[in-house]
Design a protein around this motif. Structure first.
Motif, PDB file in Angstrom:
ATOM      1  N   TRP A  38       7.946  -3.890  11.416  1.00 22.36           N
ATOM      2  CA  TRP A  38       7.271  -3.539  10.389  1.00 22.36           C
ATOM      3  C   TRP A  38       6.295  -2.530  10.654  1.00 22.36           C
ATOM      4  O   TRP A  38       6.132  -1.933  11.682  1.00 22.36           O
ATOM      5  N   SER A  39       5.786  -2.170   9.396  1.00 23.43           N
ATOM      6  CA  SER A  39       4.605  -1.089   9.757  1.00 23.43           C
ATOM      7  C   SER A  39       3.452  -1.566   9.962  1.00 23.43           C
ATOM      8  O   SER A  39       3.366  -2.691   9.833  1.00 23.43           O
TER       9      SER A  39
ATOM     10  N   LYS B  26       0.940  -1.055  -0.036  1.00 21.55           N
ATOM     11  CA  LYS B  26      -0.059   0.060  -0.090  1.00 21.55           C
ATOM     12  C   LYS B  26       0.817   1.134  -0.035  1.00 21.55           C
ATOM     13  O   LYS B  26       0.632   2.095  -0.747  1.00 21.55           O
ATOM     14  N   GLU B  27       1.637   1.461   0.836  1.00 20.82           N
ATOM     15  CA  GLU B  27       2.611   2.566   0.953  1.00 20.82           C
ATOM     16  C   GLU B  27       3.637   2.853  -0.235  1.00 20.82           C
ATOM     17  O   GLU B  27       3.708   3.958  -0.672  1.00 20.82           O
TER      18      GLU B  27
ATOM     19  N   THR C  78       0.825  -1.488   8.407  1.00 19.80           N
ATOM     20  CA  THR C  78       0.096  -2.097   7.236  1.00 19.80           C
ATOM     21  C   THR C  78       0.564  -3.362   6.965  1.00 19.80           C
ATOM     22  O   THR C  78      -0.337  -4.256   6.712  1.00 19.80           O
TER      23      THR C  78
ATOM     24  N   SER D 125       9.631   1.045   1.459  1.00 21.31           N
ATOM     25  CA  SER D 125       8.440   1.587   0.451  1.00 21.31           C
ATOM     26  C   SER D 125       9.001   2.628  -0.292  1.00 21.31           C
ATOM     27  O   SER D 125       8.569   2.850  -1.359  1.00 21.31           O
ATOM     28  N   LEU D 126       9.174   3.762   0.605  1.00 14.36           N
ATOM     29  CA  LEU D 126       9.431   5.106   0.023  1.00 14.36           C
ATOM     30  C   LEU D 126      10.891   5.216  -0.731  1.00 14.36           C
ATOM     31  O   LEU D 126      10.789   5.607  -1.565  1.00 14.36           O
TER      32      LEU D 126
ATOM     33  N   CYS E 203       8.799  -3.768   1.369  1.00 13.31           N
ATOM     34  CA  CYS E 203       7.407  -3.338   1.482  1.00 13.31           C
ATOM     35  C   CYS E 203       6.930  -3.418   3.047  1.00 13.31           C
ATOM     36  O   CYS E 203       5.869  -2.679   3.213  1.00 13.31           O
TER      37      CYS E 203
ATOM     38  N   THR F 172       8.133  -2.032   5.535  1.00 18.56           N
ATOM     39  CA  THR F 172       8.399  -0.822   6.262  1.00 18.56           C
ATOM     40  C   THR F 172       8.288   0.488   5.481  1.00 18.56           C
ATOM     41  O   THR F 172       8.353   0.424   4.312  1.00 18.56           O
ATOM     42  N   GLU F 173       7.867   1.682   6.053  1.00 18.11           N
ATOM     43  CA  GLU F 173       7.490   2.673   5.385  1.00 18.11           C
ATOM     44  C   GLU F 173       8.542   3.339   4.671  1.00 18.11           C
ATOM     45  O   GLU F 173       8.529   3.703   3.572  1.00 18.11           O
TER      46      GLU F 173
ATOM     47  N   SER G 139       3.414   6.110  -2.593  1.00 18.25           N
ATOM     48  CA  SER G 139       4.352   6.843  -3.022  1.00 18.25           C
ATOM     49  C   SER G 139       4.820   6.994  -4.415  1.00 18.25           C
ATOM     50  O   SER G 139       5.103   7.852  -4.795  1.00 18.25           O
TER      51      SER G 139
END
Length: 344
Positions: free
Chosen positions: A231-232, A87-88, A234, A325-326, A319, A321-322, A92
């Motif tokens: 982890w995030s 998702k993040e 999400t 992902s960024l 994916c 972790t935020e 992004s």
């Protein structure tokens, strides 16, 4: 698989890269190449989750539609093919592309919250066919070209999609790619034995499914204190909603079994050489799914393929972790922008 998300500890990059490969090594630090760009609030959109019928298979999608897209990014996940993990990353990527592209992430058949397929198991080849059917059904008649982005085994799937649809697809990016079996990986050896045994697979899936009997809050607590400690929210939620389902884990292991069979073969170097200008790969420093010797082999077999190495400390399961992902979204955006600008 959850085991793919476990962080590695060794840092042996300098011992692995040969002197010739170091010349090709390119740290893709955001501050080095493109700089940390600020998000444009005008292009920020929340991702939309929807179910789509693809060749009679109920399919989970994450998507953000641009108002006037110049191309369409289709993201293919790894295994597990649970798209809510991404998702993040999807949000992004859309934002960094400035709203110039629609972005869709498509999940694998039966890697879903609900058992729509009633216990049926799907191979790697069937998952590839499923993605091709989606392109024909949803994207083939759109005027804009397709950019494929794949993670792990999704990179292999993306390459196969490029091979089968070379005119519609203009670019293929593989992040932390799983393209060949790593004979030196004990982790892969263990997973391969489990996946190849129907009895062991069922036992593992039953044990995992026991989490489904717990309250959601209890499952979240267990995951966040064990494999998902960094982890995030999400990623923790995606694990609790999808991976504690018996049918999902059975399909994860069955797909893995067929992956090991297919990826034991020699990669299609001829195809890669013929399409070098359409392919890019991002490798991790310490990733047994995409080991550095494969980085070196690609540089020898298809030297014009764009190769990068992530040296920021993220893992194969970026994916989850935020920050991961960024970072990957920045890297993919940079590659796409260079590709698009090179064609204009």
């Amino acid at each position: 698989m959850l085991v793919r998300a476990l962080p590695s500890t060794s840092r042996v990059f300098t011992l692995i890269l040969s002197s010739s490969s170091r010349k090709r090594y390119r740290s893709t630090s955001m501050t080095r190449e493109t700089g940390l760009r600020d998000f444009n609030s005008g292009t920020k959109k929340s991702v939309n989750f929807r179910l789509c019928n693809v060749s009679s298979h109920t399919t989970e999608l994450l998507e953000i539609q641009a108002d006037d897209p110049t191309f369409h990014v289709l993201f293919i996940p790894g295994n597990p093919g649970v798209i809510t993990f991404y998702k993040e990353f999807v949000e992004s990527l859309y934002e960094l592309l400035g709203g110039n592209a629609s972005v869709t992430a498509i999940g694998h058949i039966s890697h879903t919250k609900k058992d729509w397929e009633r216990g049926k198991l799907f191979s790697l080849e069937e998952q590839i066919d499923h993605k091709m059917d989606f392109v024909k059904q949803e994207l083939q008649n759109r005027e804009v070209p397709i950019v494929l982005v794949g993670h792990s085994i999704g990179s292999y799937i993306s390459l196969e999609m490029l091979r089968r649809s070379t005119e519609k697809v203009i670019y293929c990016i593989g992040v932390y790619p799983f393209l060949a079996v790593n004979q030196y990986s004990r982790t892969q050896s263990h997973i391969r034995k489990i996946a190849a045994s129907p009895i062991l697979s069922v036992i593992i899936c039953l044990l995992v499914a026991l989490l489904g009997l717990l309250p959601v809050w209890a499952s979240r607590l267990i995951v966040s204190k064990s494999v998902g400690i960094s982890w995030s929210a999400t990623a923790v939620d995606a694990t609790c909603t999808h991976l504690r389902q018996y049918h999902t884990m059975r399909n994860v292991l069955f797909m893995a079994m067929t992956e090991f069979k297919e990826l034991s073969k020699t990669p299609n170097w001829t195809f890669m050489r013929e399409n070098q200008h359409k392919i890019s790969f991002l490798y991790g420093i310490d990733d047994h799914w995409g080991p550095m010797y494969m980085f070196n082999e690609i540089s020898k077999q298809a030297p014009k393929i764009s190769l990068s190495v992530e040296g920021e400390g993220h893992t194969h399961a970026f994916c989850c972790t935020e920050a991961g992902s960024l970072w990957v979204a920045h890297h993919v955006t940079s590659l796409i922008e260079k590709k698009i600008s090179g064609q204009t």
